[in-house]
Write a protein that holds these residues in place. Structure first.
Motif, short mmCIF file in Angstrom:
data_model
loop_
_atom_site.label_atom_id
_atom_site.label_comp_id
_atom_site.label_asym_id
_atom_site.label_seq_id
_atom_site.Cartn_x
_atom_site.Cartn_y
_atom_site.Cartn_z
N GLY A 1 20.73 2.52 20.15
CA GLY A 1 21.33 2.64 21.45
C GLY A 1 21.18 1.53 22.24
O GLY A 1 21.59 1.74 23.38
N LEU A 2 20.84 0.53 21.57
CA LEU A 2 20.76 -0.87 22.63
C LEU A 2 22.12 -1.29 22.61
O LEU A 2 22.42 -1.97 23.79
N GLN B 1 26.45 -0.68 21.84
CA GLN B 1 27.57 0.28 21.45
C GLN B 1 28.46 -0.42 20.26
O GLN B 1 29.08 -1.61 20.76
N ASN C 1 23.93 6.58 23.08
CA ASN C 1 24.31 5.51 24.14
C ASN C 1 23.41 4.95 24.72
O ASN C 1 23.42 3.76 25.42
N ASN C 2 22.04 5.33 24.43
CA ASN C 2 20.86 4.22 24.91
C ASN C 2 19.76 4.91 24.12
O ASN C 2 19.58 5.84 23.42
#
Ligand code: ADP
Ligand code: MG
Lengths: 521, 365
Positions: free
Chosen positions: A60-61, A63, A79-80
């Motif tokens: 998630g770092l 996209q 997403n993160n």
């Protein structure tokens, strides 16, 4: 090890047709990997192949622009890192992400603290951490500060961080790059323990022997492209390196007999105080290196090699003894005064070797920016000359980056950062070169290349002092081996006559050449 | 390819956007405070703050007021450059305020006490600031004393020293130093025809273009010279600078000395116009140095950017002074400008947010 994988059971993680671009480069180009439950799945590829990027997408770092991620057969959106954590995905980064001034325990619970009435429930956390460390054989001291512990223990802290969060899918990004041979052994065992407890592991490496030892399957990336996935049991190292590099790789260093000439480096009774303990970090060390030979300082990390190099390069001041290069006494000379004598590939490329926020071209001139070829009479940088020089080095030494000379060095892969340093130092054309772990964290293709360059420099008459923790490197590259143990040289070995076992005994302090009396080097 | 490309992907554009966001939020908070105190006049007041000189009645009055704002912008810009320059080398020069005081003290004493011409006073002011910078620098380099701590202490020490020295050249009837133009006309920085453009505002002098030229020079030094190469390398990675044989200790001292000289000359740029006199009884460190910090960040840590940010901060500070004092307490102008200045410090923070947002948007396509 290879059991038939039942078609019914979904993959733990699938990354399908992932594409991720950075300015000027496609880091992942339609890459697919599938991680089975309970397997160690290796991700193999040269530096800059896109391994870290792919894992950062999973964590998630970053996209991805294209592609999808599935967990247990269901599409998920990450997403993160918090999303990743929710899904039970944990990652140990290539460069650890620990708070230096916190204790091990604090680092582990950071971000996942148990709080009651606004107070930290540290005792519970401590119990859980200790139980985990017991269960998986991860030795740590929960109260030690990160800045005081070994790299190996820092890594175990990172692993415990993942386990503490009950992660099921564990990503290890080049975990062995920073470890000593012993620590690597331990890590391999830990990974096997983790699998036995039902975790699934994505293991990034470019060290073929490690992959052969622990992995079940391996997926290969080359320059961002997916090459294929194979069962480790079905292939050998040569096959794997061919997949990774795209050509046959020389695993053995090809070199002629050394023809040592005059003494270039002459060290007498060199002693440096330690910053960590009361004893001397380097104690009364004497040796020399001649033109046209590669002398290797072998030893387990932390036996004074770093300080010895600091003493030779002027980063630290010796308490006694003398250092002569080409007959000139430089024991107490400033670093700049040694600039025409000593080329230095430093141990820590991020700490010493590079200004990461500078463009690559500025790093290429870091050791000679003040020379008239790069500086005008009025103190201005000669931009055109710098660009040309940098372009030449990039070309000659095959340093790959997104935008060439103007790439921010921070955005380059570790291997290419290292290549840039090596290009810079070798190109200075000096008679004496210190190379400290020059291939640390690099892939076989790059290692082959760097070893060949070192040998070529040797053959041109350069005296090379190589400091290495890698036994195969010590045995393959050097013409003479000096073993350091607790700040002293305890033996001199001929790589052609000795064995790794014997070398290991010297390194562990179990054996000592009577020629090197205790306390007199 | 979507991210870090295109107009909004450029770092420069992101910085400017972040600066603008800070300004808007700062003005908004200022507006809130005005609303709380006295709702009716709030809107007019906030408009006054922004427009400042434009609110004056006639054309010439406007121009003249603009001149005054510019007169005060030049010392602010110099303080901002001082902070900015040091920041590039990884040093936080909070001592700019003290270096500014030292510059003011020496410039005025040389002008009023020794009767020296303006350019000598200017140089002495620079030297005085540089000396203070050297003290902080040497403490940092050789004793590892944080430059923030030594800077703050020196700010106070210098304040009272300057008060003491300048009592010798003060007006007998008031706490102010003697009027400059009347005491030593040679010490006034020449206008060189500039006042004519500002409705004969005689305080508009060469100091203003000089400050802008110095800003550009600082940019050139940092980005185009070997000296700047060394300094920025030291700022980014001290260890690598040492590895490359750069004289780290020397660079720390030289940097703070240059920073000090900039702030010192900045003070001379104000006090040698005669626009303001030093109050020898003052008990607080002048805000110029601290506003310089805000201007540095609002200017995106770029010497050229600080030209504009300094003007903006001076603009709202002067504008704040024009608010209707019958309705609002007299401190309100300081409060409002302080709020905005404070928000300016967040520029880098907003820049980070913008960059992250863009990266995310580009990536999830
Ligand atoms: N944040 C980034 N910005 C720009 N380029 C990057 C970034 N991260 C990685 N890259 C580039 O993407 C490529 C793949 O890098 P990486 O995934 O780190 O390789 P690996 O881990 O296989 O060595 C490299 O060429 C690298 O320069
Ligand atoms: Mg990597």
């Amino acid at each position: 090890m290879q059991e038939p994988y039942s078609a019914q059971e979904p993959y733990a993680i699938e990354m399908l047709h992932i594409t991720k671009r950075f300015p000027g480069i496609i880091a992942n180009d339609d890459v697919t990997i599938q991680l089975r439950k309970g397997e160690i799945h290796a991700l193999l590829g040269e530096n800059g192949a896109g391994k870290s990027t792919l894992m950062s997408v999973l964590f998630g770092l970053y996209q991805a622009e294209e592609g999808e991620i599935r967990k247990d057969g269901k599409t998920v959106h990450i997403n993160n890192p918090n999303d990743a954590n929710e899904l039970g995905i944990g990652m140990v980064h290539q460069h650890f992400k620990l708070v230096q001034c916190f204790s091990v325990l604090d680092n582990i619970i950071l971000g996942a603290e148990t709080v009651k009435n606004g107070f930290l429930q540290k005792d519970e956390a401590r119990k859980k951490v200790l139980a985990l460390s017991e269960k998986y054989g991860l030795q740590i001291d929960p109260d030690a500060k990160i800045s005081d512990i070994t790299v190996g223990m820092q890594q175990r802290t990172e692993i415990l961080k993942m386990l503490y969060r009950d992660n099921e899918i564990l990503i290890f990004d080049e975990p062995t790059a920073v470890l000593t041979p012993q620590e690597i052994e331990e890590l391999m065992q830990i990974m096997k323990n983790l699998i036995a407890e039902g975790k699934s592991i994505l293991f990034i490496s470019h060290k073929l022997n490690e992959i052969m030892e622990v992995a079940d399957r391996v997926s290969v990336l080359r320059k961002g492209k997916y090459i294929g996935t194979v069962n480790v049991a079905d292939v050998d190292e040569a096959e794997l390196s061919r997949m990774m590099v795209g050509r046959d790789v020389q695993l053995k260093v090809d070199k002629d007999e050394a023809k040592p000439g005059e003494v270039i480096l002459d060290v007498q009774g060199l002693t440096l105080a330690s910053k960590e303990h009361k004893k001397n970090a380097v104690n009364n060390v004497s040796f020399n290196v001649r033109a046209g030979e590669i002398v290797c300082i072998a030893g387990i990390d932390g036996n004074g090699q770093t300080e010895l190099v600091y003493g030779l390069t002027g980063l630290e001041n010796p308490t006694s003894g003398s250092v002569k290069v080409c007959g000139r006494d430089i024991t107490h000379a400033s670093i700049r005064k040694r600039a025409d004598l000593v080329a230095h590939i430093p141990e820590d490329r991020h700490k010493h070797g590079l200004v990461l926020d500078y463009p690559l071209e500025y790093n290429m001139i870091l050791q000679r920016y003040y020379e008239p070829q790069f500086t005008s009479k009025f103190g201005f940088l000669k931009r055109k000359e710098i660009r040309e020089y940098s372009d030449r080095l990039i070309e000659e030494y095959d340093v790959r980056s997104g935008q060439g000379s103007i790439t921010t060095t921070r955005a380059m892969s570790g291997g290419n950062q290292q290549k840039a340093i090596i290009a810079r130092e070798i190109d200075r054309g000096l008679k004496f070169l210190i190379a400290v772990q020059p291939t640390r964290g690099l892939d076989v293709g790059a290692i082959e290349n760097i070893h060949a360059q070192l040998v070529a420099e040797r053959d041109k008459g350069c005296a090379i002092l190589l400091v290495s923790l890698e036994l195969s490197e010590v045995m393959n590259v050097s013409d003479r081996i000096l073993v350091m143990y607790e700040g002293e040289i305890v033996g001199e070995l001929d790589p052609k006559k000795t064995t790794t076992e014997e070398l290991g005994l010297y390194m562990a302090g179990a054996k000592r050449d009577p020629q090197f009396q205790k306390g007199r080097g | 390819m979507k991210e870090n490309k295109g107009f909004f992907g450029k770092p420069g554009v992101q910085t400017i956007m972040a600066s603008l966001i800070c300004i808007v939020i700062g003005l908004f908070f200022g507006f809130l405070v005005l609303l709380l105190i006295h709702p009716q006049g709030a809107w007019d007041s906030i408009v006054t703050i922004i427009l400042n000189f434009i609110t004056r009645s006639s054309g010439p009055a406007k121009i003249k007021a603009l001149g005054n704002t510019l007169v005060k912008t030049s010392p602010l810009l110099m303080c901002a450059l001082s902070v900015c320059f040091c920041y590039k080398v990884g040093l936080f020069n909070i001592g700019a305020a003290g270096q500014y005081e030292a510059g003011a003290g020496i410039a005025l004493f040389a002008a009023l006490g020794w009767g020296l011409p303006w350019w000598v006073c200017l140089i002495l002011a620079g030297l005085a600031g540089a000396l203070l910078g050297c003290i902080s620098g040497a403490l940092k380099a050789y004793r590892n004393v944080n430059e923030v701590i030594s800077g703050i202490m020196l700010n106070w020490i210098t304040l009272y020293l300057v008060n003491m020295i300048l009592t010798k050249v003060k007006d007998p009837a008031s706490p102010y130093t003697l009027p400059l133009a009347a005491t030593n006309p040679k010490a006034v920085i020449p206008g060189a025809g500039l006042p004519a453009f500002f409705a004969n505002n005689r305080y508009v002098t060469l100091a203003i273009p000089l400050a802008v030229i110095i800003a550009i020079a600082i940019w050139v030094v940092l980005n185009k010279t070997v000296f700047g190469y060394e300094l920025r390398a030291t700022g980014f990675n001290k260890e690598a600078a040492r590895y490359a044989g750069m004289a780290e200790k020397k660079n720390i001292i030289v940097t703070l000395a240059i920073g000090g000289a900039l702030a010192g000359v900045g003070a001379a740029f104000l006090f040698l116009t005669g626009y303001q006199q030093w109050t020898t009884t003052q008990t607080s460190v002048p805000g110029m140095g601290f506003n310089g910090i805000a201007a540095t960040f609002l200017g995106g840590l770029n010497p050229i950017g600080t030209i504009f940010s300094s003007f903006f901060i001076q603009q709202i500070t002067d504008g704040g002074a024009l608010i209707d004092k019958a309705v609002y307490p007299s401190q309100i102008s300081d409060l409002i400008s302080a709020l905005i200045v404070y928000l300016c410090g967040f520029t880098m923070f907003f820049r980070l947010i913008i960059a992250n947002k863009l990266a995310r948007k580009g990536g999830s396509k």
